[in-house]
Design a protein around this motif. Structure first.
Motif, PDB file in Angstrom:
ATOM      1  N   ASP A 177      41.090  39.032  54.024  1.00 33.32           N
ATOM      2  CA  ASP A 177      41.301  40.013  52.969  1.00 33.32           C
ATOM      3  C   ASP A 177      42.630  40.721  53.205  1.00 33.32           C
ATOM      4  O   ASP A 177      42.983  41.044  54.342  1.00 33.32           O
ATOM      5  CB  ASP A 177      40.149  41.026  52.949  1.00 33.32           C
ATOM      6  CG  ASP A 177      40.180  41.882  51.708  1.00 33.32           C
ATOM      7  OD1 ASP A 177      40.856  42.930  51.728  1.00 33.32           O
ATOM      8  OD2 ASP A 177      39.534  41.524  50.712  1.00 33.32           O
ATOM      9  N   TYR A 205      34.776  33.454  50.895  1.00 33.32           N
ATOM     10  CA  TYR A 205      35.605  34.559  50.391  1.00 33.32           C
ATOM     11  C   TYR A 205      34.868  35.888  50.471  1.00 33.32           C
ATOM     12  O   TYR A 205      35.466  36.935  50.715  1.00 33.32           O
ATOM     13  CB  TYR A 205      36.082  34.278  48.959  1.00 33.32           C
ATOM     14  CG  TYR A 205      35.024  34.378  47.893  1.00 33.32           C
ATOM     15  CD1 TYR A 205      34.771  35.584  47.245  1.00 33.32           C
ATOM     16  CD2 TYR A 205      34.285  33.259  47.509  1.00 33.32           C
ATOM     17  CE1 TYR A 205      33.799  35.675  46.254  1.00 33.32           C
ATOM     18  CE2 TYR A 205      33.317  33.348  46.532  1.00 33.32           C
ATOM     19  CZ  TYR A 205      33.078  34.556  45.904  1.00 33.32           C
ATOM     20  OH  TYR A 205      32.101  34.649  44.928  1.00 33.32           O
ATOM     21  N   ARG A 206      33.529  35.862  50.310  1.00 35.74           N
ATOM     22  CA  ARG A 206      32.749  37.091  50.419  1.00 35.74           C
ATOM     23  C   ARG A 206      32.631  37.549  51.865  1.00 35.74           C
ATOM     24  O   ARG A 206      32.526  38.748  52.150  1.00 35.74           O
ATOM     25  CB  ARG A 206      31.357  36.887  49.831  1.00 35.74           C
ATOM     26  CG  ARG A 206      31.309  36.893  48.327  1.00 35.74           C
ATOM     27  CD  ARG A 206      31.509  38.293  47.742  1.00 35.74           C
ATOM     28  NE  ARG A 206      30.456  39.197  48.162  1.00 35.74           N
ATOM     29  CZ  ARG A 206      30.629  40.423  48.644  1.00 35.74           C
ATOM     30  NH1 ARG A 206      31.860  40.903  48.778  1.00 35.74           N
ATOM     31  NH2 ARG A 206      29.619  41.178  48.998  1.00 35.74           N
ATOM     32  N   THR A 218      35.939  39.521  52.260  1.00 32.32           N
ATOM     33  CA  THR A 218      36.066  40.703  51.398  1.00 32.32           C
ATOM     34  C   THR A 218      35.003  41.745  51.716  1.00 32.32           C
ATOM     35  O   THR A 218      35.190  42.929  51.431  1.00 32.32           O
ATOM     36  CB  THR A 218      35.991  40.330  49.904  1.00 32.32           C
ATOM     37  OG1 THR A 218      34.746  39.662  49.638  1.00 32.32           O
ATOM     38  CG2 THR A 218      37.146  39.420  49.508  1.00 32.32           C
ATOM     39  N   LEU A 238      41.147  36.711  43.621  1.00 29.87           N
ATOM     40  CA  LEU A 238      40.755  37.549  44.757  1.00 29.87           C
ATOM     41  C   LEU A 238      41.965  38.127  45.479  1.00 29.87           C
ATOM     42  O   LEU A 238      43.058  37.557  45.438  1.00 29.87           O
ATOM     43  CB  LEU A 238      39.931  36.715  45.734  1.00 29.87           C
ATOM     44  CG  LEU A 238      38.644  36.108  45.169  1.00 29.87           C
ATOM     45  CD1 LEU A 238      38.097  35.055  46.124  1.00 29.87           C
ATOM     46  CD2 LEU A 238      37.600  37.186  44.916  1.00 29.87           C
ATOM     47  N   ASN A 239      41.748  39.222  46.182  1.00 32.08           N
ATOM     48  CA  ASN A 239      42.802  39.855  46.972  1.00 32.08           C
ATOM     49  C   ASN A 239      42.770  39.314  48.399  1.00 32.08           C
ATOM     50  O   ASN A 239      42.521  40.030  49.365  1.00 32.08           O
ATOM     51  CB  ASN A 239      42.618  41.377  46.972  1.00 32.08           C
ATOM     52  CG  ASN A 239      43.768  42.086  47.679  1.00 32.08           C
ATOM     53  OD1 ASN A 239      44.913  41.662  47.602  1.00 32.08           O
ATOM     54  ND2 ASN A 239      43.450  43.170  48.386  1.00 32.08           N
ATOM     55  N   ILE A 240      42.995  38.003  48.523  1.00 28.59           N
ATOM     56  CA  ILE A 240      42.939  37.362  49.835  1.00 28.59           C
ATOM     57  C   ILE A 240      44.238  36.603  50.091  1.00 28.59           C
ATOM     58  O   ILE A 240      44.983  36.270  49.180  1.00 28.59           O
ATOM     59  CB  ILE A 240      41.742  36.394  49.957  1.00 28.59           C
ATOM     60  CG1 ILE A 240      41.821  35.279  48.899  1.00 28.59           C
ATOM     61  CG2 ILE A 240      40.422  37.150  49.861  1.00 28.59           C
ATOM     62  CD1 ILE A 240      40.748  34.216  49.063  1.00 28.59           C
TER      63      ILE A 240
END
Length: 432
Positions: A150, A257-258, A261, A284-286
């Motif tokens: 993240d 991804y979760r 985040t 996503l903000n990754i």
């Protein structure tokens, strides 16, 4: 000895596919007579998105149309069943095996006649399709291993492009956090959370799984080193196998991804296909870093290639399709059309991965996947997988990954003698 795959086969023309009309035929009784195959290019593939590519080709070549036959694993369907549509072109994973020379025609004439230029391709990918000095397969697409994090945690990551396993371990350790009772609330990276990652490490530590004379072999010392290094990582950084397993069971049950985040972990293992497809869908903000080892980035085993079947009935048509498909302009049009139509079935890039054409991957894909602008795959570091059998995916899932999990759960290095036992069980499930 070979067990023919008689699962339902989808025979799709591109236009019909896009209208959601799919024809199904049994591989035992394929009604060839229902299809006018004269001047048609029959393409067997495990990638349904090729239907879109075929539609574009057919618009430009009305006298030499292509049709698509979906095969979950094309190599397991060779040779074709009686009365089945004989392929002209085969596209898919696992085509590079001990049977490649038996089933595919040499393609050197494509370069000799200047229909294609070797300069279009990543050199090591093109060389992977050679047997001795002759070209039998052409590379189509590939994917790479990576870790995501993240962007709120970007200060932990000082490297701009790649991370080694050692860097991943050390950086992950800085993120760890415990309760007073010693249980973890955060773990920077958990090797045990993803058995795909466990298998991936065998490449870096030199296990070197490969096919030789129709048998699977490996480097015993490299495999033992994999288990030893992973065990040291887990114990030294995350306390114990049990502590890491408990944490992963409680917090890392969600998509990769979760995992990042949510803040429960700093890094999560992923491959480029999933990374860029997810990023495009969810915005996503990754961020990500490629995982490197031995100054190499190891291409995923599912690396896709293309060849002309040795008994092709329309080699001229197959040549025309190949010449068209491996032009940068054609792949640019493919990507533009996918973007304009916002097709729900659209996969990442070309055929679900980075294009084997350097110009497309390095100059065109970043226009559609903006994160690539800051971290393109470094061409000089790409390492092609070994030749592997058609059933490799099930072998890794039922033999190699369970072996690694069992070895790590024991808390000590185990003998590779357990692999033959797992392989016996695998053979019973697959062949009996």
């Amino acid at each position: 000895m070979k067990k023919r795959n008689c699962t339902v086969v989808k025979i799709i023309t591109a236009t019909v596919f896009l209208c959601s009309g799919i024809l199904f035929c049994s591989c035992k009784k394929t009604p060839v007579s229902n299809f006018d195959t004269k001047n048609k290019v029959v393409i067997w593939t495990d990638n349904s998105e090729f239907a879109q590519y075929i539609e574009l080709f057919n618009k430009l070549h009305p006298k030499n149309n292509a049709i698509l036959v979906y095969k979950e694993n094309p190599m397991l369907s060779l040779p074709p069943a009686k009365d089945e549509l004989t392929p002209d072109i085969i596209v898919g994973s696992w085509l590079r095996s001990s049977n490649t020379k038996k089933y595919f025609k040499p393609l050197d004439y494509l370069f000799d006649r200047k229909l294609l230029s070797s300069e279009f391709f990543y050199k090591q990918l093109l060389d992977a399709g050679k047997i001795r000095t002759r070209q039998y397969l052409l590379p189509v697409s590939f994917n790479l291993p990576a870790v995501i994090f993240d962007n709120t945690n970007k200060d932990y990551v000082t490297e701009n492009y790649t991370l080694s396993l050692e860097q991943l371990e050390k950086t992950g350790a800085k993120y760890n956090q415990k309760r007073e009772n010693g249980t973890y609330t955060r773990i920077g990276f958990s090797p045990l959370a993803n058995n795909d990652f466990l298998y991936f490490t065998t490449k870096i530590y030199g296990a070197d799984f490969r096919e030789e004379k129709s048998h699977i072999t490996w480097n015993r010392n490299g495999l033992n080193s994999t288990v030893e290094n992973l065990n040291n990582w887990i114990v030294n950084t995350n306390s114990s196998v049990q502590a890491e397993q408990d944490f992963a069971f409680k917090y890392l049950f969600m998509p990769s991804y979760r995992q990042v985040t949510s803040g429960r972990t700093l890094f999560a293992y992923i491959t480029s296909e999933t990374l860029f497809k997810t990023q495009k869908d969810l915005n996503l903000n990754i961020d990500y870093r490629w995982i490197a080892g031995n100054n190499k980035i190891y291409i995923e085993d599912s690396f896709k290639t293309l060849g002309i079947y040795t008994k092709s009935q329309n080699q001229a048509g197959a040549t025309e399709f190949i010449k068209w498909f491996f032009q940068a302009e054609s792949q640019q049009e493919i990507l533009l059309r996918k973007d304009k139509l916002k097709l729900e079935t659209a996969q990442f890039g070309i055929s679900g991965g980075f294009s084997s054409l350097r110009d497309i991957t390095e100059r065109v894909l970043p226009l559609y996947y903006n994160q690539l602008l800051t971290n393109l795959p470094p061409a000089q570091m790409l390492c092609v997988p070994q030749k592997l059998p058609a059933r490799w995916e099930s072998y890794t899932n039922l033999v190699i990954k369970p072996y690694l999990e069992q070895s790590l759960s024991s808390g000590k290095e185990e003998s590779t003698a357990s692999i033959p036992n797992l392989e016996k069980e695998w053979r019973k499930k697959v062949f009996d």
